[in-house]
Scaffold this active site. Structure first.
Site, PDB file in Angstrom:
ATOM      1  CB  SER A  49      -1.047   0.080   1.072  1.00  0.00           C
ATOM      2  OG  SER A  49      -0.113   0.054   2.324  1.00  0.00           O
ATOM      3  CG  ASP A  81      -3.816  -2.995  -1.827  1.00  0.00           C
ATOM      4  OD1 ASP A  81      -4.583  -2.933  -2.746  1.00  0.00           O
ATOM      5  OD2 ASP A  81      -3.801  -3.353  -0.724  1.00  0.00           O
ATOM      6  CG  ASP A 103      -9.241   2.899  -4.511  1.00  0.00           C
ATOM      7  OD1 ASP A 103     -10.217   3.161  -5.229  1.00  0.00           O
ATOM      8  OD2 ASP A 103      -9.250   2.296  -3.561  1.00  0.00           O
ATOM      9  N   GLY A 210     -10.706  -6.714   1.036  1.00  0.00           N
ATOM     10  CA  GLY A 210     -11.277  -7.228   2.103  1.00  0.00           C
ATOM     11  C   GLY A 210     -11.714  -8.622   2.324  1.00  0.00           C
TER      12      GLY A 210
END
Ligand code: G3H
Ligand code: 13P
Ligand code: ZN
Length: 306
Positions: A49, A81, A103, A210
């Site tokens: 991330s 990510d 994202d 998730g």
């Protein structure tokens, strides 16, 4: 060997199994992930991330994963990510990432298409694949908190239009999971009906974020050795298998590794109070994380798919 998503995901979609995406931020987590993939002969996605990059340093974490991936006997993807900006995607590509996620799920459809197209154009020129997201999961990603009420299931028709307009290689969708340990208040439930419709419309590989299982035995282990974690509900293996059967090809796990690491460190320190060698302490936790990755790979069905 180091590869991009297109070397592993289309095959997974065709063969109806899931490739594991696991988040790393250091050496031992990466070893646990690759150790499990090699021991089960499974393709694997190692992801960082933006927060993990800030923690470890982009040169360090990229070189670490790339060096280990080159030596690995299984296909390894180095993936960004939840990238939020064009710049972070570009920086990762410059440092050898083979795949990036942009994202834009918090943006309007139009803005999400715009930023995703820009990243796709740049990434594809460099042989790098792109995952994008449409719909919105609840939970915390980086520092953005989305409450359950603000979560939005992915619309199948919108998903198809989004893929056509952006040319992304994989699509993350929202069907009821959320990031973190607390995913469901009552009985865990995924909107498999929505997934089926999306899978009919969208032919590129679909991604489930998730997806941690948050198994009771791991929470209990943390607490047995002095932790104070609340019992929480993750996604049961049965639902993961159902999701894979109905079109999910990439499955993201981070929370389960954090819990396993915590269990390992707590157990080791409690049972070996005289030890102060980090290799022994972290080595014990690393073995716990590897066990979790192996368990996930078996559930996803990607054992022997390397
Ligand atoms: O999806 C989010 C991942 O669990 C990354 O979490 O931003 O705290 O590294 P992080
Ligand atoms: P978990 O919090 O369920 O592990 O999800 C991780 C994730 O989606 C990383 O992108
Ligand atoms: Zn995620």
């Amino acid at each position: 060997m180091l590869v991009n998503l297109n070397k592993v995901l289309p095959k997974a979609r065709k063969g109806r199994y899931g490739v594991g995406h696991f988040n790393t931020s250091n050496f031992e987590i990466t070893q646990a992930i690759l150790g499990a993939a090699e021991s089960l002969n499974a393709p694997i996605i190692v992801a960082t991330s933006e927060k993990a990059i800030a923690y470890a340093g982009i040169e360090n974490i990229s070189q670490l994963v790339i060096t280990m991936a080159y030596k690995a006997k299984v296909p390894v993807v180095l993936h960004l990510d939840h990238g939020r900006t064009f710049d972070i995607a570009k920086t990762c590509i410059k440092h050898g990432y083979t795949s990036v996620m942009i994202d834009g799920s918090h943006l309007s459809f139009k803005e999400n298409v715009k930023i995703t197209r820009r990243v796709v154009r740049y990434a594809h020129k460099h042989g790098v694949t792109v995952e994008a997201e449409i719909g919105r999961l609840a939970g915390i990603e980086d520092d953005i908190q989305v409450t359950k009420g603000d979560a939005v299931y992915t619309d199948p028709e919108e998903a198809e239009r989004f893929v056509q307009q952006t040319g992304c290689d994989a699509l993350a969708i929202a069907i009821g999971t959320s990031h973190g340990a607390h995913k469901f208040k009552g009985k865990p439930k995924l909107r498999i009906d929505i997934l089926k419709k999306i899978a009919q419309e969208v032919k590129i590989p679909l991604v489930l974020h998730g997806a941690s299982g948050v198994k009771v035995k791991w929470i209990n282990l943390v607490n047995k050795f002095g932790g104070k974690l609340e019992q929480a509900r993750g996604v049961p293996d049965k639902l993961i298998k159902q999701a894979v059967k109905n079109g999910i090809s990439k499955i993201n796990t981070d929370t389960d590794l954090r819990i396993a690491f915590t269990a390992g460190v707590r157990e080791y320190l409690r049972t070996n109070p005289e030890v102060f060698d980090p290799r022994k302490i972290i080595g014990f936790a690393r073995a716990m994380m590897q066990k979790v990755v192996e368990d996930r790979i078996q559930t996803f069905g990607s054992k022997n798919k390397a």
